[in-house]
Motif scaffolding. Structure first.
Motif, PDB file in Angstrom:
ATOM      1  N   ASN A  55      -2.715   2.837   8.936  1.00 55.16           N
ATOM      2  CA  ASN A  55      -3.198   1.958   9.994  1.00 55.16           C
ATOM      3  C   ASN A  55      -2.769   2.330  11.400  1.00 55.16           C
ATOM      4  OD1 ASN A  55      -4.883   0.393   8.543  1.00 55.16           O
ATOM      5  ND2 ASN A  55      -3.260  -0.954   7.827  1.00 55.16           N
ATOM      6  N   CYS A  56      -1.550   2.695  11.611  1.00 50.12           N
ATOM      7  CA  CYS A  56      -1.165   3.170  12.931  1.00 50.12           C
ATOM      8  C   CYS A  56       0.191   3.836  12.799  1.00 50.12           C
ATOM      9  CB  CYS A  56      -1.075   2.046  13.962  1.00 50.12           C
ATOM     10  SG  CYS A  56      -0.622   2.637  15.605  1.00 50.12           S
ATOM     11  N   LEU A  57       0.300   5.020  13.349  1.00 51.83           N
ATOM     12  CA  LEU A  57       1.572   5.733  13.256  1.00 51.83           C
ATOM     13  C   LEU A  57       2.367   5.607  14.548  1.00 51.83           C
ATOM     14  CD1 LEU A  57       0.089   8.762  11.377  1.00 51.83           C
ATOM     15  CD2 LEU A  57       1.793   7.201  10.442  1.00 51.83           C
ATOM     16  N   GLY A  58       1.798   4.933  15.531  1.00 46.18           N
ATOM     17  CA  GLY A  58       2.532   4.694  16.778  1.00 46.18           C
ATOM     18  C   GLY A  58       2.720   5.939  17.610  1.00 46.18           C
ATOM     19  N   ILE A  69      -4.390  11.352  15.229  1.00 44.87           N
ATOM     20  CA  ILE A  69      -3.202  11.941  14.620  1.00 44.87           C
ATOM     21  C   ILE A  69      -3.440  12.195  13.123  1.00 44.87           C
ATOM     22  CG2 ILE A  69      -0.805  11.438  13.936  1.00 44.87           C
ATOM     23  CD1 ILE A  69      -0.719  11.762  16.819  1.00 44.87           C
ATOM     24  N   THR A  81       0.806  -1.228   0.000  1.00 46.96           N
ATOM     25  CA  THR A  81       0.000   0.000   0.000  1.00 46.96           C
ATOM     26  C   THR A  81       0.838   1.278   0.000  1.00 46.96           C
ATOM     27  OG1 THR A  81      -0.139  -0.142   2.398  1.00 46.96           O
ATOM     28  CG2 THR A  81      -2.009  -0.988   1.155  1.00 46.96           C
ATOM     29  N   MET A 126      -5.658   5.708  11.381  1.00 49.77           N
ATOM     30  CA  MET A 126      -6.882   4.987  11.724  1.00 49.77           C
ATOM     31  C   MET A 126      -6.572   3.825  12.678  1.00 49.77           C
ATOM     32  SD  MET A 126      -9.086   6.751  10.116  1.00 49.77           S
ATOM     33  CE  MET A 126     -10.604   5.833  10.005  1.00 49.77           C
ATOM     34  N   GLY A 127      -5.488   3.943  13.412  1.00 49.18           N
ATOM     35  CA  GLY A 127      -5.154   2.927  14.411  1.00 49.18           C
ATOM     36  C   GLY A 127      -6.242   2.832  15.464  1.00 49.18           C
ATOM     37  N   THR A 128      -6.193   1.755  16.254  1.00 42.07           N
ATOM     38  CA  THR A 128      -7.279   1.511  17.207  1.00 42.07           C
ATOM     39  C   THR A 128      -7.438   2.650  18.209  1.00 42.07           C
ATOM     40  OG1 THR A 128      -6.429  -0.725  17.093  1.00 42.07           O
ATOM     41  CG2 THR A 128      -8.318  -0.367  18.492  1.00 42.07           C
ATOM     42  N   ALA A 129      -6.311   3.148  18.714  1.00 47.19           N
ATOM     43  CA  ALA A 129      -6.386   4.204  19.717  1.00 47.19           C
ATOM     44  C   ALA A 129      -7.006   5.455  19.113  1.00 47.19           C
ATOM     45  CB  ALA A 129      -5.003   4.507  20.264  1.00 47.19           C
ATOM     46  N   HIS A 161      -8.984   5.404  16.515  1.00 47.18           N
ATOM     47  CA  HIS A 161     -10.366   5.043  16.178  1.00 47.18           C
ATOM     48  C   HIS A 161     -11.304   5.280  17.353  1.00 47.18           C
ATOM     49  CE1 HIS A 161     -13.709   2.815  14.366  1.00 47.18           C
ATOM     50  NE2 HIS A 161     -13.843   2.217  15.537  1.00 47.18           N
TER      51      HIS A 161
END
Lengths: 161, 631
Positions: A127-130, A137, A72, A88-91, A93
């Motif tokens: 998906n998640c940038l940490g 974010i 991607t 769009m990571g879980t946290a 979200h």
């Protein structure tokens, strides 16, 4: 711009792809690595660039195209001057990232994965940038914005103009 | 930090001498200002604070006597940007560039504390001066993450100063490969990436495997959303990973390593690259390491945005430059792995544990934790939690302690609902099971899993059906498509979950989710598919009532699913402050203002136009008086 100038611009462009691929081939790098560096150079992977890479790396074009569409982080379309990524990571979200993305989509008039017609903005979801502590974010050309909500989207977009 | 000029080290004594000279030089430094440059603090603007310190120290002529150290993540992301001033250990939180001149004038020059930047312990309401006294850190045991504060990741001297590469020297000079494997096995170290396989046993299999060359690999493709443990180790303490890999390579009999790093982590790639270069220059990587005759080098491969590449065989395919699809593992990768050769893959955190075990011994390591889960585990504690951040706790600690004692509980007086552990492959654990200890087997028994260490806390405003749909959407997009059960199964489960969230679900849908979930678990090719149904099955198991409310009553109890809710303003509670009007992205709210002046002044309560409302919750979140109601 005359057609002669146009073609010379194209030649310079493809020369960079040829050079990057040749360097990597000598080092024994993988095709994924070559495409990553070529994309960094051009911002996206055009058909012409993919053809040059495939030729230099001595693989079928379909193989290069396969990788470019499987992973991607590769884009076959040019990206905007401002590349906007919404985490769009879980946290993010559970803290309302979907609303932030929705607001950006409405304000820019494009969907995630698209670029505005004037090539100014492109929008994508990641998906998640940490950086979950400051979620939601939004990252614009590598600069992180934390705790983003609808109002902050207005501020951020204003700054880009 | 300037680097100590050193030539390539050709013997173990050279390393000791270099370390001593660095430590002697460090002892002369009076004051160190430690600035967290981790991802959380960056999102809060720590770069401006770092610049302000650089400039101000220069202006004050303090650049010689005060050492500035920009480090990786300290863990307490919620309160960033974080500043620690040594040797007193003064801990300032929420620091801005504007605070910097005063910190220098008062704290650095006159030993005065800046009251407003001190942390207040939540339980005692007492202000505390040092990091040690902060409740967030008090219950942690930071054997892996604690070193981050001592180390500027671009400076190998910092790592050497705290004993770095001494485990490698010990392994190469005093231990035989079999002895190392024995110690790692005895320590009980298990894979930190999710599977929990015994690390020593994996190394033994790879050592015993036929074929040359052999490879050691590091999985830094931290794809679980809401997890950033490995990122902070790679960015903050890259040498600990390199040292672990080098010891592993010596034990297994490999001369080439690969680190596969997620594309979204450019700083990890950069810092690992610098660390590898520095280690090569000192002869800690490359040919004839420390004169031992052992050769080992490491290459970095960047991922390209595919979650499935965290799976071992897909990761290896990706390093080879191919599409990252997994293969069946009747033949283990320890026998036939990267380029068809025996390969040992461990996760970042697993590798970072190795030097500790070699230095401090397997008995020390196995004294931490439970019967079958040893050592510590780093978790990212995120979501609806007061103290978001990175925590490292001994195995066996109960989830309740992590969430309430370290995490400080749920913000805004809301009620805890669930904690999601193990990422998209994990499950949601309800309040009644919070006394479960952190242990591989016990978490698996609950339908969750240890995973790589994401802990996502959810409160009463989180809809568990929506969460299941969120994870299924993620997995459906990330499924590589090679095997049918995963490719089609995740798609059908997503369709069903979407229907339920839209109020179009039927009781049969719930049954079908369960049977389909079990089929996908049984028949999928790789770990992505076999664990994909976990979030659905665990929410069905513990939060069935929420599914039933969506299906039977067409109601979303948490007020999340857009098709099932509407927002309205309670006029009596509305103060007409206009916050909701400003927050609304589609101008669906009228009123909410005050008219007239003085005694004539009247409030006009806000009203939401239901036809325009897109149910984005912006007004609900903006209102400070609980005047916006969800029904």
């Amino acid at each position: 711009m005359s057609s002669e100038q146009l073609s010379s611009v194209e030649e310079i462009d493809l020369a960079a792809a040829r050079r990057i691929a040749a360097e990597h081939r000598a080092k024994g790098s993988s095709l994924v690595t070559v495409l990553q560096d070529v994309q960094t150079e051009y911002g996206y992977l055009s058909r012409e660039v993919l053809e040059v890479v495939a030729e230099q790396m001595q693989v079928p074009l379909s193989q290069a195209y396969g990788l470019a569409t499987f992973y991607t982080s590769f884009s076959l379309q040019p990206r905007g001057r401002y590349h906007i990524s919404v985490c769009m990571g879980t946290a993010c979200h559970v803290r309302g990232a979907a609303n932030v993305l929705g607001k950006l989509e409405r304000d820019l008039g494009i969907k995630a994965g698209q670029t505005t017609a004037d090539l100014k903005h492109s929008l994508e979801s990641v998906n998640c940038l940490g950086a979950c502590a400051a979620g939601p974010i939004v990252v614009i050309n590598g600069v992180q914005h934390g705790k983003v909500d609808s109002r902050k989207v207005n501020e951020i977009l204003r700054e880009l103009d | 930090m300037s680097t100590v000029a050193s030539e390539k080290l050709t013997g173990f004594a050279d390393l000791d001498a270099l370390r001593s000279s660095i430590q002697a030089q460090r002892e002369k430094i009076e004051t160190t200002v430690v600035l967290c440059g981790g991802p959380g603090c960056q999102a809060y603007g720590c770069k401006a604070v770092i610049e302000a310190f650089r400039e101000a120290l220069d202006d004050e002529g303090l650049e010689e006597s005060v050492q500035l150290r920009v480090t990786g993540c300290h863990g307490f992301c919620e309160r960033g940007p974080l500043v620690v001033i040594r040797p007193a250990g003064t801990f300032y939180q929420g620091v801005t560039a504007e605070d910097v001149p005063e910190i220098i004038q008062k704290t650095l020059k006159n030993n005065q504390l800046l009251d407003r930047l001190l942390y207040v312990n939540a339980q005692t309401s007492q202000k505390v001066q040092t990091e040690k006294e902060v409740d967030f850190y008090a219950y942690q045991q930071r054997i892996i993450s604690g070193a981050n504060e001592e180390i500027d990741p671009e400076c190998i001297e910092d790592y050497l100063a705290v004993g770095g590469y001494s485990a490698l020297a010990k392994a190469l000079s005093q231990m035989k490969p079999d002895q190392i494997i024995e110690q790692i096995t005895e320590s009980g170290l298990r894979g930190r990436g999710g599977g929990g396989f015994l690390t020593g046993r994996k190394w033994q299999s790879c050592r015993n495997a036929q074929g040359q060359p052999k490879y050691v690999l590091c999985n830094g493709d931290e794809g679980d959303p809401g997890a950033f443990m490995d990122r902070t180790i790679m960015e903050g303490n890259p040498h600990s990973v390199l040292e672990g890999m080098c010891i592993g390579a010596y034990a297994i009999g490999s001369n080439q390593g690969y680190i596969y790093v997620r594309d979204e982590y450019p700083l990890a790639v950069e810092n690992l690259g610098i660390a590898i270069q520095q280690a090569r220059e000192l002869g800690l990587l490359g040919e004839n390491i420390l004169g031992s005759g052992f050769d080992f080098d490491i290459r970095i491969n960047r991922g390209a945005g595919a979650f499935v590449c965290g799976e071992s065989t897909a990761l290896m395919a990706s390093i080879e430059g191919k599409i990252g699809d997994p293969r069946a593992k009747y033949i283990h990768t320890t026998d036939v792995g990267l380029f068809g050769k025996p390969s040992n893959l461990n996760n970042v955190e697993t590798w970072a544990n190795v030097p500790q075990i070699i230095n401090r011994g397997p008995d020390w390591f196995s004294s931490l934790g439970t019967e079958h889960s040893k050592g510590t585990k780093v978790f990212s504690l995120v979501g609806k939690i007061n103290n978001t951040g990175l925590v490292e706790v001994p195995m066996g600690i109960i989830l309740r302690d992590i969430i309430f004692k370290i995490g400080g509980g749920i913000p805004n007086g809301k009620k805890f609902k669930a904690v999601q552990i193990g990422g998209p492959s994990g499950g949601c654990i309800p309040e009644t099971l919070l006394d479960t200890p952190v242990d591989y087997e016990q978490l698996t028994d609950l339908g969750a899993m240890m995973g790589s260490g994401g802990l996502i806390v959810m409160d009463q405003d989180t809809c568990m059906v929506d969460i299941a749909r969120y994870f299924m959407n993620f997995l459906c997009e990330e499924s590589c498509g090679k095997c049918t059960p995963c490719r089609e199964g995740t798609k059908i489960m997503l369709d069903i979950l979407t229907r339920i969230c839209q109020g179009q679900g039927t009781p049969e849908d719930m049954e079908q989710l369960e049977t389909l979930g079990e089929d996908v678990q049984t028949a999928s090719l790789c770990g992505l598919g076999t664990s994909a149904p976990n979030p659905v099955l665990s929410t069905l198991r513990y939060f069935r009532d929420e599914y039933e409310a969506h299906v039977k009553d067409k109601r979303c109890p948490a007020g999340v699913c857009r098709e099932l809710i509407s927002f309205s303003v309670t006029p009596e509670a509305c103060t007409s402050c206009s916050l909701c009007v400003k927050a609304c992205p589609v101008e669906a709210i009228s009123g909410g203002t005050r008219k007239g002046k003085g005694k004539e002044r009247t409030k006009v309560p806000a009203v939401i136009d239901q036809d325009k409302c897109i149910k984005c919750r912006a007004c609900y979140e903006a209102c400070k008086f609980n005047a916006v109601a969800v029904s």
